[in-house]
Structure formats: C-alpha cells, structure tokens
Enzyme design. Structure first.
Site, PDB file in Angstrom:
ATOM      1  CG  ASP A  98     107.988  31.941  37.344  1.00 44.61           C
ATOM      2  OD1 ASP A  98     107.807  32.904  36.573  1.00 44.61           O
ATOM      3  OD2 ASP A  98     107.371  30.875  37.234  1.00 44.61           O
ATOM      4  N   GLY A 149      96.344  41.124  38.187  1.00 44.55           N
ATOM      5  CA  GLY A 149      97.170  40.887  37.011  1.00 44.55           C
ATOM      6  C   GLY A 149      98.308  41.867  36.836  1.00 44.55           C
ATOM      7  CG  ASP A 175     103.628  26.964  39.889  1.00 46.49           C
ATOM      8  OD1 ASP A 175     103.714  26.230  40.889  1.00 46.49           O
ATOM      9  OD2 ASP A 175     103.578  28.204  39.968  1.00 46.49           O
ATOM     10  CG  ASN A 176     107.404  29.139  40.349  1.00 45.57           C
ATOM     11  OD1 ASN A 176     106.630  29.624  39.522  1.00 45.57           O
ATOM     12  ND2 ASN A 176     107.308  29.398  41.647  1.00 45.57           N
ATOM     13  N   GLY A 219      98.555  34.316  35.307  1.00 43.01           N
ATOM     14  CA  GLY A 219      97.564  35.191  35.908  1.00 43.01           C
ATOM     15  C   GLY A 219      97.890  36.656  35.772  1.00 43.01           C
ATOM     16  NE  ARG A 220     102.712  38.218  39.061  1.00 39.29           N
ATOM     17  CZ  ARG A 220     103.844  38.868  39.309  1.00 39.29           C
ATOM     18  NH1 ARG A 220     103.944  40.150  39.046  1.00 39.29           N
ATOM     19  NH2 ARG A 220     104.878  38.247  39.833  1.00 39.29           N
ATOM     20  NE  ARG A 243     109.323  35.316  32.689  1.00 37.92           N
ATOM     21  CZ  ARG A 243     108.726  34.716  33.719  1.00 37.92           C
ATOM     22  NH1 ARG A 243     109.271  34.783  34.923  1.00 37.92           N
ATOM     23  NH2 ARG A 243     107.590  34.088  33.565  1.00 37.92           N
TER      24      ARG A 243
END
Length: 472
Positions: free
Chosen positions: A254, A122, A244-245, A88-89, A172
């Site tokens: 994350d 975002g 999701d992490n 999302g970002r 990253r």
C-alpha cells in the site's frame, strides 16, 4: 487469447465471509503503459499483444482461470479502529505459483467500485499508479521485501478528485494481501470459526513451520523486524502504517504517501494526513510493535485458554523492540562497512546520525559517500564529520573489505520525491520518458551510473516536496 496466466487459486475457496466475488468494472479505452516482463517470467505469464494485455490488466476482460473478488478486512487508521474496510478499489484476480515456488496474488488496483468502497468511485488516477510502480520496483531492487508492479494501464477515463485527472489501473503482485486488519475484522465480530480458518490458511501459505496462533504471531513479528529495519536503512517512510496496511507476509504494501528522505532528520514526515507525526521516520519501529500488539489481540480470541495466550503474546510482543534495535544496528553497521559486532557500535552510528541531522546532510548521498571519501562534503560544518570519522576509521581496522560492503549496502539511487513528481507531471502531459528512465535507473540502485548522475542530486529549495498524498 494469447495472454496466459497460470492461476492456482486458494483464497477464493474460502467461505463468503472472507470476500465478495465480483468482476472488475470495465474502462473506456484501456492503453498499456508498462508491462514488467522480468516479473511476468517469474510468474509464468506468457504475454499477449499490447492491446490484449491492456484489456486484461485494465479490467475489461477476465482471463481464464481467474476468480475475481474483493477482500474483507478492518483496521486501525491512525490509532482509531474502523470495523469494516476491505478492497474498496481493488480486485484480486487470483493466484499463481511462480517458477521460484512462491505463491503470489495478482490484483488490479483502481478497478472500480466494490461492496467496500464506502462511497468512493473505486478508481485510481495516473499519478499514484505510476508512483507505486516506480517505488515498489525500486524497493525490490533495493532488496527490501515488497509488493511488485506487473502492469500499468491508462483507462481513457477522467477521475475526479480536486479536479479532473487521467485514470489508470495498476496490476500489483503480492505474496498475499492478508493484513493485520484481516484478522481484526473477525476477532471484533466474535467470529472465531472464521478467525481459526484464517489463521490456519495464513500459516499454511506463509509460515508452514509455525505452530498455532502464537507461532504465527512470532513469525509475523520476525518478518516485520526484517522489513522495518530495511526501511530505516534506506531512509524510507511508509507514511500510513495503519493495521490495514500491515502485511503479515512482511512485505511493504500500500504505497500511498510514501517517500524517501533527502535531508536526514528523525522526525521527518511527508504524509499530508499525518498531522501528528504518528508515522514519522523514527517512529516506524514503535508503530510496528503497536501493530503487532493489535494482531496479538485478534489472534488470542480463538484460543481455548485466552489468559495463557495473553502471557505468551505479551512475551512475543515485548521482545520486538530489542529485536528491532538489533536488526537496525546490524543494517547500519553494514552501511558503515562493519561486519563484526562490538560494544560502542550503537554510539558510533547514532553519533553520525546526530551530526547529519545538525548539518542538513542528505541521507542517501552521505552514506554512499562514506565509501568514496567524500562524505565530509555533505556537512555544512565538515569539522563535525571529521571529529566523528576519527573513531570510525579506527573501528574499521581489521574489517575485510569495508568499501565493497558499503557499496553493496548504500544505494547511489533512490526514487527521490521531486523526481517522482516531475515524472508524474510529465506523464499527465503525455510524456512517459521520465517514467521509463526512472524504472531503468532504479533497477540498478547500487551501481554507478554517471550518465544519470542528475538523479542523485537532492532537490533544490524550489523543488523540495513538502507533502505527499494518498492515492485515493
């Protein structure tokens, strides 16, 4: 353009079901705050001038060879399934194969809205960007699998949260951004073709010796065992271990409300959103098993004989708690200067930890002091340490060089929460000296650095960080 990134992209070649292709959203006035030259050298990136790098890593210029996209995934967030999440970002620029032969993603974080932004802007503000830069690089120096930070760029824009905050973008680097949730989204949709393709891609990229979906499950399990036991050994609390992490490569990913413990207590929680302690320090191994079970549930969906898959997956998942305990014990044996395994070692380790919890002992400084003879000073009741140390000293008999082993396994420096907060406050005010100091000192966490001894000090009562927050 003098900045050269040797892209060699594979994820972008997957079908459109896996991602949305779009460029990052440009920013007003990108300014390069930090660039990781050591990491760049491994990646084969030849740096340009600061202004050019700010344009690229701020998202204003898409470098040659990049194929920018936002990845799709789902995930369990605090145990509740969200059927569609995604970047999302963040924008994945592409991949490079480093001088070490490892393929890695290069991703911009805070790069603007995507189809998965769910109403968000975002963007990222400066604090979480610098936090992730410092903590992820510290984890790398602590020899813990992790994503890494290549660059940080100020955007010259204001990000609105509780109030106006300076914006920033983090670059990253990760072995990949494949998550447990990447598999979950296709399994939940019944898209077995995409699930099979993803499984084959993940095996080829990360675990080429794995055989089929259950081979992948076993490999991810073993990687997570290594990762979580390493977290525990340095008092690290991820803070938001949603599926999701949870990276299938076994890297820490994350960094949101993450933190390192000061005073040891197994139930320590920092994350402001973890009100029930789901992701407390001592519960992290249990959550790793839970997350693996969710991956197993997703992988099974593609099998021709799901029932046989259930039996094999159950065996793989049920073996994980014992593997975690063994890996944890091996880590803590080493922290006590012990290389061999004997009956009674578990009780020796837990006996020390129980006394530490009862005596307000600093986790990092207590273990570091074991090698210098000063550990009893970390206890409000030194006699509690003395009664334990008698058995420990007897256990060390015959060990080759316990002091050297303890120096290698017990860091002198960690990114303490109050120092991170001080660093962020200074940076917001325009002073980046504390940021650069932390990155320099934490690059050598196992070395004595007497000129920086103040960074070893636990927080004073008024400096204690009570809660940490997600970077959104």
């Amino acid at each position: 353009m003098t900045l050269m990134i040797p892209f060699d992209n594979t994820y972008a070649a997957l079908p459109g079901a896996f991602h949305s292709k779009l460029p990052p959203v440009p920013v007003k006035a990108p300014d390069l705050l930090a660039f990781n030259e050591d990491l760049a050298a491994v990646l084969g990136i030849s740096a340009g001038d600061a202004a050019e790098m700010a344009q690229v890593f701020g998202g204003n210029i898409v470098p040659e060879g990049a194929e920018p996209l936002a990845q799709l995934y789902a995930g369990h967030q605090f145990g509740t399934y969200n059927p569609q999440l995604g970047d999302g970002r963040a924008i994945l620029l592409g991949e490079v194969v480093g001088s070490d032969g490892i393929r890695r993603d290069i991703q911009l974080k805070g790069s603007g809205r995507t189809p998965y932004s769910r109403g968000g802007d975002g963007r990222a503000w400066l604090g979480p960007v610098l936090r992730e830069y410092v903590v992820s690089e510290a984890m790398h120096s602590l020899r813990i699998p992790t994503t890494r930070a290549l660059a940080a760029v100020a955007t010259g824009e204001t990000v609105w949260r509780e109030g106006g905050l300076p914006g920033a973008v983090l670059t990253r680097v990760a072995a990949s951004h494949l998550r447990v949730g990447t598999f979950q989204v296709f399994a939940a949709r019944g898209d077995t073709d995409s699930l099979r393709q993803l499984t084959e891609y993940a095996i080829a990229r990360h675990y080429p010796d794995a055989e089929g979906p259950m081979g992948l499950l076993r490999a991810v399990r073993d990687a997570q065992v290594t990762l979580v036991s390493a977290w525990m050994s340095v008092g690290f609390i991820h803070g938001v271990m949603n599926t999701d992490n949870s990276s299938i490569s076994g890297e820490t990913i994350d960094y949101g409300p993450c933190a390192f413990m000061d005073v040891y207590h197994p139930n320590t929680v920092f994350s402001s959103i973890d009100r029930g302690g789901r992701y407390a320090y001592a519960n992290q191994p249990n959550i790793a098993v839970w997350n693996l079970a969710q991956l197993a549930t997703a992988l099974i969906q593609q099998l021709e004989d799901p029932q046989a898959g259930v039996e094999e997956a159950t065996e793989i998942v049920h073996a994980m708690p014992k593997l975690l305990e063994e890996a944890w014990l091996a880590r803590f044996r080493a922290k006590l200067g012990i290389t061999s395994a004997r009956a009674g070692d578990l009780e020796l380790v837990t006996g020390l930890l129980e006394r530490m919890a009862q005596n307000q002992s600093d986790f990092t400084n207590t273990f570091r002091a074991l090698g210098t003879g000063d550990a009893r000073d970390q206890f409000t009741d030194p006699a509690a340490f003395d009664s334990w140390a008698e058995g420990w000293q007897a256990r060390l008999e015959g060990e080759p060089d316990p002091q050297a082993l303890m120096r290698r396994t017990n860091p002198a420096f960690i990114p303490r929460n109050h120092r991170i907060e001080e660093m962020i406050a200074s940076a917001v005010a325009g002073d980046f000296a504390p940021f650069h100091r932390l990155t320099t000192v934490l690059a050598r966490p196992y070395e004595e650095q007497p000129e920086h001894a103040d960074l070893q000090r636990p927080p004073a009562p008024e400096e204690v960080v009570q809660a940490t927050f997600c970077g959104t």
